[in-house]
Design a protein around this motif. Sequence first.
Motif, PDB file in Angstrom:
ATOM      1  N   LYS A 133       0.840  -1.189   0.000  1.00  0.00           N
ATOM      2  CA  LYS A 133       0.000   0.000   0.000  1.00  0.00           C
ATOM      3  C   LYS A 133       0.881   1.246   0.000  1.00  0.00           C
ATOM      4  O   LYS A 133       1.159   1.825   1.055  1.00  0.00           O
ATOM      5  CB  LYS A 133      -0.907  -0.007   1.223  1.00  0.00           C
ATOM      6  CG  LYS A 133      -1.860  -1.181   1.243  1.00  0.00           C
ATOM      7  CD  LYS A 133      -2.781  -1.110   2.431  1.00  0.00           C
ATOM      8  CE  LYS A 133      -3.719  -2.309   2.405  1.00  0.00           C
ATOM      9  NZ  LYS A 133      -4.691  -2.233   3.477  1.00  0.00           N
ATOM     10  N   PRO A 134       1.330   1.679  -1.184  1.00  0.00           N
ATOM     11  CA  PRO A 134       2.242   2.825  -1.222  1.00  0.00           C
ATOM     12  C   PRO A 134       1.590   4.132  -0.769  1.00  0.00           C
ATOM     13  O   PRO A 134       2.245   4.977  -0.175  1.00  0.00           O
ATOM     14  CB  PRO A 134       2.688   2.903  -2.677  1.00  0.00           C
ATOM     15  CG  PRO A 134       1.666   2.150  -3.446  1.00  0.00           C
ATOM     16  CD  PRO A 134       1.089   1.133  -2.508  1.00  0.00           C
ATOM     17  N   LYS A 135       0.301   4.313  -1.020  1.00  0.00           N
ATOM     18  CA  LYS A 135      -0.363   5.551  -0.590  1.00  0.00           C
ATOM     19  C   LYS A 135      -0.413   5.643   0.927  1.00  0.00           C
ATOM     20  O   LYS A 135      -0.208   6.716   1.507  1.00  0.00           O
ATOM     21  CB  LYS A 135      -1.772   5.636  -1.170  1.00  0.00           C
ATOM     22  CG  LYS A 135      -1.790   5.892  -2.658  1.00  0.00           C
ATOM     23  CD  LYS A 135      -3.194   6.016  -3.160  1.00  0.00           C
ATOM     24  CE  LYS A 135      -3.201   6.231  -4.667  1.00  0.00           C
ATOM     25  NZ  LYS A 135      -4.559   6.336  -5.203  1.00  0.00           N
ATOM     26  N   LEU A 136      -0.664   4.518   1.571  1.00  0.00           N
ATOM     27  CA  LEU A 136      -0.693   4.493   3.027  1.00  0.00           C
ATOM     28  C   LEU A 136       0.707   4.754   3.592  1.00  0.00           C
ATOM     29  O   LEU A 136       0.859   5.478   4.588  1.00  0.00           O
ATOM     30  CB  LEU A 136      -1.228   3.146   3.516  1.00  0.00           C
ATOM     31  CG  LEU A 136      -1.395   2.987   5.018  1.00  0.00           C
ATOM     32  CD1 LEU A 136      -2.426   3.987   5.530  1.00  0.00           C
ATOM     33  CD2 LEU A 136      -1.799   1.571   5.354  1.00  0.00           C
ATOM     34  N   ALA A 137       1.718   4.189   2.960  1.00  0.00           N
ATOM     35  CA  ALA A 137       3.089   4.409   3.415  1.00  0.00           C
ATOM     36  C   ALA A 137       3.493   5.874   3.256  1.00  0.00           C
ATOM     37  O   ALA A 137       4.123   6.453   4.146  1.00  0.00           O
ATOM     38  CB  ALA A 137       4.047   3.505   2.648  1.00  0.00           C
ATOM     39  N   ILE A 138       3.131   6.478   2.136  1.00  0.00           N
ATOM     40  CA  ILE A 138       3.442   7.892   1.906  1.00  0.00           C
ATOM     41  C   ILE A 138       2.716   8.764   2.918  1.00  0.00           C
ATOM     42  O   ILE A 138       3.295   9.710   3.478  1.00  0.00           O
ATOM     43  CB  ILE A 138       3.105   8.295   0.465  1.00  0.00           C
ATOM     44  CG1 ILE A 138       4.075   7.623  -0.509  1.00  0.00           C
ATOM     45  CG2 ILE A 138       3.144   9.801   0.288  1.00  0.00           C
ATOM     46  CD1 ILE A 138       3.698   7.774  -1.959  1.00  0.00           C
ATOM     47  N   ALA A 139       1.469   8.457   3.196  1.00  0.00           N
ATOM     48  CA  ALA A 139       0.706   9.222   4.189  1.00  0.00           C
ATOM     49  C   ALA A 139       1.336   9.088   5.573  1.00  0.00           C
ATOM     50  O   ALA A 139       1.433  10.069   6.322  1.00  0.00           O
ATOM     51  CB  ALA A 139      -0.741   8.748   4.214  1.00  0.00           C
ATOM     52  N   PHE A 140       1.789   7.899   5.916  1.00  0.00           N
ATOM     53  CA  PHE A 140       2.433   7.672   7.212  1.00  0.00           C
ATOM     54  C   PHE A 140       3.739   8.453   7.323  1.00  0.00           C
ATOM     55  O   PHE A 140       4.010   9.090   8.343  1.00  0.00           O
ATOM     56  CB  PHE A 140       2.681   6.171   7.425  1.00  0.00           C
ATOM     57  CG  PHE A 140       3.371   5.868   8.720  1.00  0.00           C
ATOM     58  CD1 PHE A 140       2.693   5.974   9.922  1.00  0.00           C
ATOM     59  CD2 PHE A 140       4.704   5.492   8.736  1.00  0.00           C
ATOM     60  CE1 PHE A 140       3.328   5.702  11.122  1.00  0.00           C
ATOM     61  CE2 PHE A 140       5.356   5.220   9.922  1.00  0.00           C
ATOM     62  CZ  PHE A 140       4.659   5.327  11.124  1.00  0.00           C
ATOM     63  N   VAL A 141       4.545   8.424   6.268  1.00  0.00           N
ATOM     64  CA  VAL A 141       5.816   9.156   6.273  1.00  0.00           C
ATOM     65  C   VAL A 141       5.559  10.654   6.397  1.00  0.00           C
ATOM     66  O   VAL A 141       6.248  11.352   7.154  1.00  0.00           O
ATOM     67  CB  VAL A 141       6.638   8.822   5.004  1.00  0.00           C
ATOM     68  CG1 VAL A 141       7.801   9.774   4.831  1.00  0.00           C
ATOM     69  CG2 VAL A 141       7.137   7.389   5.071  1.00  0.00           C
ATOM     70  N   LEU A 142       4.583  11.170   5.665  1.00  0.00           N
ATOM     71  CA  LEU A 142       4.259  12.600   5.771  1.00  0.00           C
ATOM     72  C   LEU A 142       3.752  12.969   7.161  1.00  0.00           C
ATOM     73  O   LEU A 142       4.080  14.037   7.686  1.00  0.00           O
ATOM     74  CB  LEU A 142       3.236  12.988   4.708  1.00  0.00           C
ATOM     75  CG  LEU A 142       3.771  13.054   3.274  1.00  0.00           C
ATOM     76  CD1 LEU A 142       2.639  13.360   2.312  1.00  0.00           C
ATOM     77  CD2 LEU A 142       4.869  14.090   3.162  1.00  0.00           C
ATOM     78  N   LEU A 143       2.985  12.088   7.774  1.00  0.00           N
ATOM     79  CA  LEU A 143       2.503  12.325   9.133  1.00  0.00           C
ATOM     80  C   LEU A 143       3.665  12.348  10.124  1.00  0.00           C
ATOM     81  O   LEU A 143       3.720  13.222  11.005  1.00  0.00           O
ATOM     82  CB  LEU A 143       1.478  11.257   9.525  1.00  0.00           C
ATOM     83  CG  LEU A 143       0.858  11.403  10.912  1.00  0.00           C
ATOM     84  CD1 LEU A 143      -0.032  12.644  10.936  1.00  0.00           C
ATOM     85  CD2 LEU A 143       0.079  10.167  11.270  1.00  0.00           C
ATOM     86  N   VAL A 144       4.592  11.430   9.977  1.00  0.00           N
ATOM     87  CA  VAL A 144       5.767  11.396  10.861  1.00  0.00           C
ATOM     88  C   VAL A 144       6.617  12.648  10.666  1.00  0.00           C
ATOM     89  O   VAL A 144       7.097  13.249  11.637  1.00  0.00           O
ATOM     90  CB  VAL A 144       6.589  10.111  10.620  1.00  0.00           C
ATOM     91  CG1 VAL A 144       7.951  10.184  11.290  1.00  0.00           C
ATOM     92  CG2 VAL A 144       5.824   8.898  11.115  1.00  0.00           C
ATOM     93  N   LEU A 145       6.806  13.074   9.411  1.00  0.00           N
ATOM     94  CA  LEU A 145       7.598  14.282   9.153  1.00  0.00           C
ATOM     95  C   LEU A 145       6.916  15.531   9.714  1.00  0.00           C
ATOM     96  O   LEU A 145       7.587  16.421  10.249  1.00  0.00           O
ATOM     97  CB  LEU A 145       7.854  14.435   7.656  1.00  0.00           C
ATOM     98  CG  LEU A 145       8.880  13.481   7.058  1.00  0.00           C
ATOM     99  CD1 LEU A 145       8.960  13.668   5.555  1.00  0.00           C
ATOM    100  CD2 LEU A 145      10.238  13.680   7.686  1.00  0.00           C
ATOM    101  N   ALA A 146       5.599  15.607   9.602  1.00  0.00           N
ATOM    102  CA  ALA A 146       4.876  16.751  10.167  1.00  0.00           C
ATOM    103  C   ALA A 146       4.985  16.762  11.689  1.00  0.00           C
ATOM    104  O   ALA A 146       5.173  17.821  12.299  1.00  0.00           O
ATOM    105  CB  ALA A 146       3.414  16.707   9.731  1.00  0.00           C
TER     106      ALA A 146
END
Length: 153
Positions: A3-16
């Motif tokens: 699930k690349p979209k979920l992974a990208i969302a998770f990474v963006l959440l961690v960075l924020a």
Amino acid sequence: MRKPKLAIAFVLLVLAALAGTMTYTGFLVVGVLADYLGTSRFVAGLLLGVLFARFPRISKGKLRIVGLLPKPLRRPLIVGLLALCLLHFLSQGDYVPAAFTGFATAFVLIYPWLRRTMFDRTIGSVFKFAGQASPQKNTDDMVIDGEFREKKD
């Protein structure tokens, strides 16, 4: 990765979350520094800004970045300021700001290792997919490699 979209969302959440944590920690550091210097937060922030500022300069035809502090002194000074704030908050019994400054101190200390590890993994995966050999050789340290040449009489 399924699930690349979920992974990208998770990474963006961690960075924020990391950006928010570091911003709040900067606010705390400026406040503690202002308290110790007996000035306002504005003046303390300006002092830190001048101390850590870096400016571009062209010398000998090359673009260089110059600052007041030499490069080897920047990270220890930042860690020292964070440790001072951590001790200040622990001595006053303020555990939430102490947790933020402790996390920021740990992150500043492990960031070079984390960056190097992530870069090596990224490069390793790119070279595997490109069909090229990875930049690190997988050799056995117990094997002695030698080259022999025949000598003509």
